[in-house]
Design a protein around this motif. Structure first.
Motif, PDB file in Angstrom:
ATOM      1  N   GLU A 104       0.824  -1.216   0.000  1.00 29.30           N
ATOM      2  CA  GLU A 104       0.000   0.000   0.000  1.00 29.30           C
ATOM      3  C   GLU A 104       0.853   1.259   0.000  1.00 29.30           C
ATOM      4  O   GLU A 104       0.667   2.181   0.789  1.00 29.30           O
ATOM      5  N   THR A 105       1.828   1.286  -0.904  1.00 23.93           N
ATOM      6  CA  THR A 105       2.706   2.468  -1.010  1.00 23.93           C
ATOM      7  C   THR A 105       2.922   2.812  -2.473  1.00 23.93           C
ATOM      8  O   THR A 105       2.753   1.975  -3.355  1.00 23.93           O
ATOM      9  N   TRP A 106       3.308   4.077  -2.690  1.00 21.09           N
ATOM     10  CA  TRP A 106       3.767   4.494  -4.025  1.00 21.09           C
ATOM     11  C   TRP A 106       5.273   4.251  -4.064  1.00 21.09           C
ATOM     12  O   TRP A 106       5.988   4.679  -3.168  1.00 21.09           O
ATOM     13  N   ASN A 107       5.758   3.573  -5.096  1.00 25.08           N
ATOM     14  CA  ASN A 107       7.197   3.314  -5.202  1.00 25.08           C
ATOM     15  C   ASN A 107       7.766   3.972  -6.455  1.00 25.08           C
ATOM     16  O   ASN A 107       7.183   3.858  -7.531  1.00 25.08           O
ATOM     17  N   LEU A 108       8.906   4.631  -6.273  1.00 24.50           N
ATOM     18  CA  LEU A 108       9.567   5.281  -7.414  1.00 24.50           C
ATOM     19  C   LEU A 108      10.313   4.198  -8.201  1.00 24.50           C
ATOM     20  O   LEU A 108      11.200   3.545  -7.679  1.00 24.50           O
ATOM     21  N   ILE A 109       9.918   3.995  -9.476  1.00 20.15           N
ATOM     22  CA  ILE A 109      10.607   2.929 -10.228  1.00 20.15           C
ATOM     23  C   ILE A 109      11.530   3.475 -11.315  1.00 20.15           C
ATOM     24  O   ILE A 109      12.376   2.751 -11.817  1.00 20.15           O
ATOM     25  N   ALA A 110      11.358   4.731 -11.690  1.00 15.89           N
ATOM     26  CA  ALA A 110      12.269   5.273 -12.705  1.00 15.89           C
ATOM     27  C   ALA A 110      12.318   6.781 -12.563  1.00 15.89           C
ATOM     28  O   ALA A 110      11.330   7.415 -12.195  1.00 15.89           O
ATOM     29  N   ASP A 111      13.485   7.324 -12.858  1.00 14.96           N
ATOM     30  CA  ASP A 111      13.656   8.770 -12.781  1.00 14.96           C
ATOM     31  C   ASP A 111      14.617   9.171 -13.892  1.00 14.96           C
ATOM     32  O   ASP A 111      15.779   8.784 -13.885  1.00 14.96           O
TER      33      ASP A 111
ATOM     34  N   LEU B 270      26.367  -0.355  -8.910  1.00 17.59           N
ATOM     35  CA  LEU B 270      25.780  -1.350  -8.013  1.00 17.59           C
ATOM     36  C   LEU B 270      24.410  -0.870  -7.525  1.00 17.59           C
ATOM     37  O   LEU B 270      23.424  -1.604  -7.580  1.00 17.59           O
ATOM     38  N   ALA B 271      24.367   0.404  -7.085  1.00 16.86           N
ATOM     39  CA  ALA B 271      23.104   0.960  -6.578  1.00 16.86           C
ATOM     40  C   ALA B 271      22.048   0.944  -7.671  1.00 16.86           C
ATOM     41  O   ALA B 271      20.884   0.603  -7.429  1.00 16.86           O
ATOM     42  N   PHE B 272      22.456   1.304  -8.883  1.00 16.00           N
ATOM     43  CA  PHE B 272      21.507   1.352  -9.989  1.00 16.00           C
ATOM     44  C   PHE B 272      20.946  -0.044 -10.297  1.00 16.00           C
ATOM     45  O   PHE B 272      19.742  -0.238 -10.453  1.00 16.00           O
ATOM     46  N   LEU B 273      21.837  -1.052 -10.374  1.00 15.92           N
ATOM     47  CA  LEU B 273      21.384  -2.408 -10.722  1.00 15.92           C
ATOM     48  C   LEU B 273      20.448  -2.965  -9.650  1.00 15.92           C
ATOM     49  O   LEU B 273      19.459  -3.629  -9.955  1.00 15.92           O
ATOM     50  N   GLU B 274      20.747  -2.655  -8.372  1.00 15.39           N
ATOM     51  CA  GLU B 274      19.872  -3.144  -7.310  1.00 15.39           C
ATOM     52  C   GLU B 274      18.504  -2.464  -7.371  1.00 15.39           C
ATOM     53  O   GLU B 274      17.473  -3.074  -7.106  1.00 15.39           O
ATOM     54  N   LYS B 275      18.512  -1.183  -7.792  1.00 18.65           N
ATOM     55  CA  LYS B 275      17.259  -0.454  -7.969  1.00 18.65           C
ATOM     56  C   LYS B 275      16.421  -1.109  -9.077  1.00 18.65           C
ATOM     57  O   LYS B 275      15.211  -1.271  -8.954  1.00 18.65           O
ATOM     58  N   GLN B 276      17.090  -1.466 -10.190  1.00 19.78           N
ATOM     59  CA  GLN B 276      16.380  -2.084 -11.319  1.00 19.78           C
ATOM     60  C   GLN B 276      15.741  -3.399 -10.889  1.00 19.78           C
ATOM     61  O   GLN B 276      14.603  -3.696 -11.244  1.00 19.78           O
ATOM     62  N   LEU B 277      16.503  -4.209 -10.114  1.00 17.89           N
ATOM     63  CA  LEU B 277      15.981  -5.501  -9.649  1.00 17.89           C
ATOM     64  C   LEU B 277      14.738  -5.285  -8.789  1.00 17.89           C
ATOM     65  O   LEU B 277      13.729  -5.965  -8.964  1.00 17.89           O
TER      66      LEU B 277
ATOM     67  N   SER C 278      12.740  -2.717  -8.734  1.00 17.88           N
ATOM     68  CA  SER C 278      11.621  -2.173  -9.521  1.00 17.88           C
ATOM     69  C   SER C 278      10.936  -3.272 -10.325  1.00 17.88           C
ATOM     70  O   SER C 278       9.716  -3.324 -10.414  1.00 17.88           O
ATOM     71  N   ALA C 279      11.726  -4.169 -10.931  1.00 21.33           N
ATOM     72  CA  ALA C 279      11.137  -5.254 -11.720  1.00 21.33           C
ATOM     73  C   ALA C 279      10.292  -6.147 -10.809  1.00 21.33           C
ATOM     74  O   ALA C 279       9.249  -6.665 -11.216  1.00 21.33           O
ATOM     75  N   LEU C 280      10.727  -6.292  -9.556  1.00 24.22           N
ATOM     76  CA  LEU C 280      10.009  -7.131  -8.591  1.00 24.22           C
ATOM     77  C   LEU C 280       8.661  -6.499  -8.254  1.00 24.22           C
ATOM     78  O   LEU C 280       7.635  -7.167  -8.249  1.00 24.22           O
ATOM     79  N   ILE C 281       8.690  -5.182  -7.993  1.00 28.12           N
ATOM     80  CA  ILE C 281       7.451  -4.466  -7.647  1.00 28.12           C
ATOM     81  C   ILE C 281       6.481  -4.478  -8.838  1.00 28.12           C
ATOM     82  O   ILE C 281       5.277  -4.580  -8.668  1.00 28.12           O
ATOM     83  N   LEU C 282       7.018  -4.366 -10.049  1.00 26.66           N
ATOM     84  CA  LEU C 282       6.165  -4.344 -11.246  1.00 26.66           C
ATOM     85  C   LEU C 282       5.691  -5.742 -11.637  1.00 26.66           C
ATOM     86  O   LEU C 282       4.988  -5.891 -12.634  1.00 26.66           O
ATOM     87  N   LEU C 283       6.129  -6.761 -10.904  1.00 27.87           N
ATOM     88  CA  LEU C 283       5.793  -8.160 -11.196  1.00 27.87           C
ATOM     89  C   LEU C 283       6.210  -8.550 -12.613  1.00 27.87           C
ATOM     90  O   LEU C 283       5.536  -9.318 -13.280  1.00 27.87           O
ATOM     91  N   SER C 284       7.312  -7.955 -13.098  1.00 25.00           N
ATOM     92  CA  SER C 284       7.755  -8.239 -14.466  1.00 25.00           C
ATOM     93  C   SER C 284       8.846  -9.308 -14.441  1.00 25.00           C
ATOM     94  O   SER C 284      10.020  -9.024 -14.208  1.00 25.00           O
ATOM     95  N   ALA C 285       8.441 -10.560 -14.672  1.00 27.63           N
ATOM     96  CA  ALA C 285       9.369 -11.688 -14.510  1.00 27.63           C
ATOM     97  C   ALA C 285      10.539 -11.640 -15.494  1.00 27.63           C
ATOM     98  O   ALA C 285      11.694 -11.840 -15.115  1.00 27.63           O
ATOM     99  N   SER C 286      10.240 -11.342 -16.772  1.00 30.24           N
ATOM    100  CA  SER C 286      11.335 -11.382 -17.768  1.00 30.24           C
ATOM    101  C   SER C 286      12.377 -10.309 -17.451  1.00 30.24           C
ATOM    102  O   SER C 286      13.577 -10.537 -17.575  1.00 30.24           O
ATOM    103  N   GLU C 287      11.905  -9.138 -17.009  1.00 29.59           N
ATOM    104  CA  GLU C 287      12.857  -8.069 -16.691  1.00 29.59           C
ATOM    105  C   GLU C 287      13.627  -8.385 -15.407  1.00 29.59           C
ATOM    106  O   GLU C 287      14.790  -8.036 -15.276  1.00 29.59           O
ATOM    107  N   TYR C 288      12.965  -9.078 -14.465  1.00 30.65           N
ATOM    108  CA  TYR C 288      13.653  -9.450 -13.231  1.00 30.65           C
ATOM    109  C   TYR C 288      14.826 -10.380 -13.564  1.00 30.65           C
ATOM    110  O   TYR C 288      15.950 -10.191 -13.114  1.00 30.65           O
ATOM    111  N   ARG C 289      14.547 -11.370 -14.408  1.00 30.83           N
ATOM    112  CA  ARG C 289      15.597 -12.327 -14.794  1.00 30.83           C
ATOM    113  C   ARG C 289      16.719 -11.610 -15.545  1.00 30.83           C
ATOM    114  O   ARG C 289      17.904 -11.849 -15.312  1.00 30.83           O
ATOM    115  N   HIS C 290      16.323 -10.696 -16.447  1.00 29.74           N
ATOM    116  CA  HIS C 290      17.280  -9.923 -17.255  1.00 29.74           C
ATOM    117  C   HIS C 290      18.266  -9.166 -16.355  1.00 29.74           C
ATOM    118  O   HIS C 290      19.481  -9.275 -16.486  1.00 29.74           O
ATOM    119  N   TRP C 291      17.691  -8.411 -15.375  1.00 31.31           N
ATOM    120  CA  TRP C 291      18.560  -7.590 -14.511  1.00 31.31           C
ATOM    121  C   TRP C 291      19.315  -8.451 -13.491  1.00 31.31           C
ATOM    122  O   TRP C 291      20.414  -8.104 -13.085  1.00 31.31           O
TER     123      TRP C 291
END
Length: 948
Positions: A783-790, A847-854, A856-869
């Motif tokens: 129940e939160t707003w999450n920043l996924i890209a900037d 490192l910080a950026f890649l962990e952010k991407q992981l 974000s992909a998790l929050i977006l429930l995007s499996a292919s992007e999660y595996r990619h990152w």
């Protein structure tokens, strides 16, 4: 050479701005000014090619006329496979046309004559992103992307496999962008603008490769178009409108180092359009003589404001032919037939000319194999420096690890030459053309090289086009074939991303010890060719006088300026004709137009206007929208169809591939959208109705707290964004709310930003992008707003993970995260500029950026992007030696080996089995000898679990 001006090809005396021949050569399209709209016409090629067909009454000349553009059409281009036609116009739209099943002849809308359309072409997609006139459109090799450029100074790259998805908007020009061309190998796209610059962009990360300004710095005045062109061998890029010693030229830019030492000279006024012949030629063999190995060359046509056309062969110093005063006004566009022997040219004066060459004049076109051999030689098999020397000094304890080390070596060394040490790292290249090795051909040619000096002391080498040999570089490049090849390749076989791997570098240096000869074209005036019967003597006109065509350009430019300054140009519309630019967007439309103010009519809504933070669409009498699902689905809305006992009825019509249904609603419809499963409709009375794809109502009308601002469907999920800045998402199949009237205040407060884009992912996650470049998604479990890209995030710009991306990864990076970030993941856009930055800082940012991407992909429930990152992250940890993080990652993927009741470990993440992911990560670890122990430990545990 024969010259023909078919008078029947015309737009009723109005200018023709663009012409393009269909890849199969049976038809061609023209674009330009219609009576009170833009006009695209498809013509039959047969009457142009054969006189008897022209005289035959039964052979139609005009095949189809389309008047959908609201203003002048500046460019028409067929896709390489011939299935689609793209057109761009002054109405800021790009339309994509496809041939419809034949319905029988129909007369052209609004035409008094009884002209019947022989073929039916319908607009299947309207691409809206530009805020100014669209000047040029171009399909990439293999039709992976469609690019469009505009007077809004931007270039839009559209995903041609998933219209209307935008891959990237290229920004950087400070003037009107008036021309585009793709490199035939698919590695670059070049653009030319009124800002006196030509820019080359990489398709790998859509960043600027080079900016060329010198040849254009003294260009005064403007031309209506700047159509530049890339040679079919990919070696040369030729610009429009350049200057040399204050004379107009077409500048030749070499791919090797982007050098600008040569140009095509002789036109009296600015060059407007350059078009390379799609074929590569070789000298015609005389009958009976033994074939000599001759050097392949290219052919190029140049059109100018001086109303003349010149055709050049890169094997000659002078033009092959020059035709003066071919038209009464400037030349606007040029197109070649695919066999390379015919040429159509159109002009601002509203006429076209056809030039027919013979093989004796141009030479023998190379066939596909020969052309591919040239591509292979230039961009083909380069060898990576293997790890041979490193391996010989290290003892590898683990046999599995040895296997990965050897595999890595094999991947890097595609020729299968097993390297035992540095001395045989570069096996001898044996590229053979016509039975002779290129090495020999080159040596023989170099002996014949002729060098002369011009009066001003410039060196001029008689042109020789020699394919480069490539031993530099670091990986095997798959050469992507060229246009004509396309007709034979089915889309499924093509892997466009192969060409985008950042490790695929082009030749940077030619082979040591072998000089490469530039293809030099001297600065020579366009000489009249004596033996061409159709060449006219130039008329002795006063050359400085501005002819009528300049005035026309000024007129159209002033109109343009008004548009750009925000003055709304209102087009007159025919009665009863549906608006073509309905403001309702298909689901993945990236950037909706500027916010539309609330409807001007007295509103029957009780909501006080002050509360409305987000713009609502204005109510239209009728509109249609397209839904991107498996088949193309159209939704058509007709408001106030009839008034029954005081209530106004509105109609919604759904159609897909011949099947259709309609339904009536008691209030005016504001937005209609849908997915493959459901259709959602928002009305003026703040109700939201949801229907199945077969038209059955799923739930009673939902009452919304405020008027609707944006509505999206994806699968069984429906997302509503209201004007009072609240968000709701429902799963209409399970009839549950995933997000309930959630306020956008947390993300909007403290900023003056508005919502610039919103969409719903396939998994039902709501994504909202703001105009300040930040993108958020609402996580219903937290129940939160999450920043996924900037877009302004310095981590994105400084993260450098290029060497961690492999060629297979590129395909996995498509998804909601990639959509929100655009392609601005330059993998270290600033990294090169920040080389002074200490390594540990850069490392930390990455490192910080890649962990952010992981995350974000998790929050977006995007499996292919999660595996990619995840794989990129693992490679980065291995390369940089982060042992603790690597161990934690492996531990999480492996989970507890012995089950216990207290364990909360999940076996899967986003539907992917964690232990399967670990088996993908282990080979990555196996490539670094530092982590032998870690590798062995997890390899053994996985084995144990497998045996259990």
């Amino acid at each position: 050479m024969k010259l023909l001006k078919p008078s029947w090809v015309n737009h009723n005396g109005k200018p023709i701005f663009s012409v393009d021949i269909h890849p199969d050569g049976t038809k061609f399209a023209t674009g330009g000014q219609g009576e009170d709209s833009g006009k695209v016409v498809i013509w039959n090629m047969a009457p142009v090619l054969r006189e008897e067909d022209e005289k035959n009454e039964n052979i139609p000349k005009l095949l189809c006329q389309m008047d959908n553009h609201l203003a002048c059409v500046n460019c028409v281009r067929w896709s390489n496979n011939g299935l689609y036609l793209a057109s761009g116009g002054d109405d800021k739209l790009v339309m994509v046309w496809k041939r419809a099943a034949f319905i029988g002849p129909s007369t052209v809308f609004g035409s008094s004559s009884k002209l019947a359309n022989v073929e039916q072409w319908r607009c299947v997609m309207i691409l809206r992103n530009h805020t100014g006139d669209v000047m040029d459109v171009a399909w990439s090799p293999h039709d992976v992307w469609l690019a469009s450029c505009s007077v809004d100074n931007t270039i839009a790259i559209w995903n041609a496999r998933k219209f209307p998805e935008i891959v990237m908007t290229l920004k950087g020009h400070t003037g009107l962008v008036k021309g585009l061309t793709w490199d035939p190998v698919g590695k670059y796209i070049a653009s030319q603008a009124d800002d006196h610059s030509l820019k080359v962009w990489r398709t790998m990360d859509w960043q600027l490769e080079t900016n060329i300004t010198k040849p254009f710095s003294e260009c005064g005045g403007t031309t209506h178009v700047l159509r530049l062109s890339w040679s079919p061998d990919g070696q040369y890029l030729v610009s429009a409108h350049a200057m040399n010693n204050s004379g107009p030229t077409a500048q030749i830019i070499e791919r090797d180092g982007w050098k600008t030492n040569m140009d095509f000279v002789g036109h009296r006024k600015a060059v407007t359009v350059v078009k390379f012949n799609p074929k590569i030629f070789k000298k015609k063999q005389k009958n009976g003589s033994t074939p000599k190995p001759s050097c392949p060359y290219c052919c190029c046509a140049v059109g100018s404001k001086d109303r003349s056309l010149s055709v050049w062969l890169t094997s000659l110093k002078r033009p092959l032919v020059v035709i003066h005063d071919l038209f009464d006004k400037s030349i606007m566009d040029i197109t070649w037939t695919l066999n390379g022997l015919g040429l159509l040219v159109c002009s601002m004066d509203g006429t076209v000319a056809f030039l027919d060459f013979s093989q004796d004049e141009l030479g023998d076109p190379l066939n596909e194999e020969e052309k591919n051999a040239i591509h292979q030689n230039i961009y083909g098999k380069s060898l990576a420096i293997t790890m041979g020397s490193q391996l010989s000094s290290t003892i590898i304890e683990n046999p599995e690890m040895l296997k990965y080390q050897q595999e890595q070596q094999r991947n890097q060394n595609p020729n299968g030459a097993q390297a035992s040490g540095p001395e045989n790292q570069t096996p001898k290249l044996t590229n053979v053309l016509n039975g002779e090795s290129l090495e020999d051909i080159r040596k023989n040619l170099l002996k014949k090289q002729v060098e002369t000096r011009t009066a001003d002391g410039r060196r001029r080498i008689t042109p020789l086009c020699i394919a480069q040999l490539d031993t530099g570089g670091t990986a095997a490049v798959n050469s992507i074939g060229m246009k004509s090849n396309l007709l034979l390749t089915s889309a499924s076989k093509i892997e466009p991303m192969k060409a985008l791997d950042s490790r695929f570098t082009e030749r940077s240096k030619a082979t040591p010890g072998v000089t490469s000869v530039p293809l030099t074209i001297g600065i020579t005036p366009l000489d009249r060719v004596k033996d061409s019967s159709s060449v006219k003597e130039p008329k002795g006109k006063d050359e400085t006088s501005s002819d009528s065509e300049d005035k026309i350009v000024v007129k159209s430019m002033t109109k343009r300026k008004g548009e750009m300054e925000g003055a709304e140009v209102v087009e007159k519309r025919k009665k009863g004709r549906p608006r073509k630019d309905a403001k309702i967007m298909p689901i993945s439309q990236p950037f909706p137009q500027t916010p539309v103010s609330l409807d001007k009519e007295p509103s029957r809504l009780t909501t006080p206007v002050a509360l409305l933070k987000l713009p609502t669409p204005s109510i239209q009498k009728s509109f249609s929208t397209q839904v991107s699902t498996d088949g193309v689905t159209y939704l058509e809305v007709e408001n106030e169809v009839s008034v029954v006992s005081g209530s106004r009825l509105s109609q919604l019509k759904w159609s897909r591939e011949g099947r259709e249904w309609d339904t009536l609603l008691p209030s005016r419809i504001i937005i209609a959208t849908g997915s493959s499963d459901v259709v959602a409709v928002a009305c003026e009375d703040r109700t939201l109705s949801v229907f199945t794809a077969c038209g059955r109502r799923l739930i009673p009308s939902i009452m919304l707290p405020a008027p609707m601002s944006a509505l999206h469907c994806s699968g069984h999920f429906v997302m509503a964004l209201t004007a009072s800045a609240t968000l709701s998402v429902w799963d209409v199949q399970k009839q549950t709310a995933l997000v309930k009237n959630e306020s956008l205040n947390p993300i909007l407060s403290g900023t003056d930003a508005t919502v610039s884009q919103s969409f719903l992912t396939r998994q039902g996650v709501a994504v909202v992008s703001l105009s300040n470049g930040k993108t958020y998604c609402f996580n219903s479990s937290l129940e939160t707003w999450n920043l996924i890209a900037d877009k302004q995030d310095s981590l994105v710009q400084c993260a450098d993970f290029r060497n961690c991306v492999s060629s297979q990864d590129a395909l996995g990076s498509m998804g909601p995260l990639a959509l929100t970030q655009g392609r601005n993941l330059s993998a270290g856009r600033l990294a090169s500029r920040l080389s002074s930055m200490p390594h540990h800082l850069q490392q930390g940012m990455t490192l910080a950026f890649l962990e952010k991407q992981l995350a974000s992909a998790l929050i977006l429930l995007s499996a292919s992007e999660y595996r990619h990152w995840l794989l990129i992250y693992a490679r980065f940890l291995v390369n940089e030696g982060y042992e603790l993080r690597l161990r934690e990652l492996c531990q999480d993927l492996l989970g507890p080996v012995h089950k216990s009741s207290s364990s909360s470990w999940e076996t899967t993440v986003l539907g992917l089995r964690k232990r399967d992911l670990l088996t993908e990560v282990l080979p990555v670890i196996g490539q670094n000898l530092r982590f032998q122990r870690l590798f062995t430990e997890y390899q053994d545990q996985l084995e144990l679990l497998r045996l259990k």
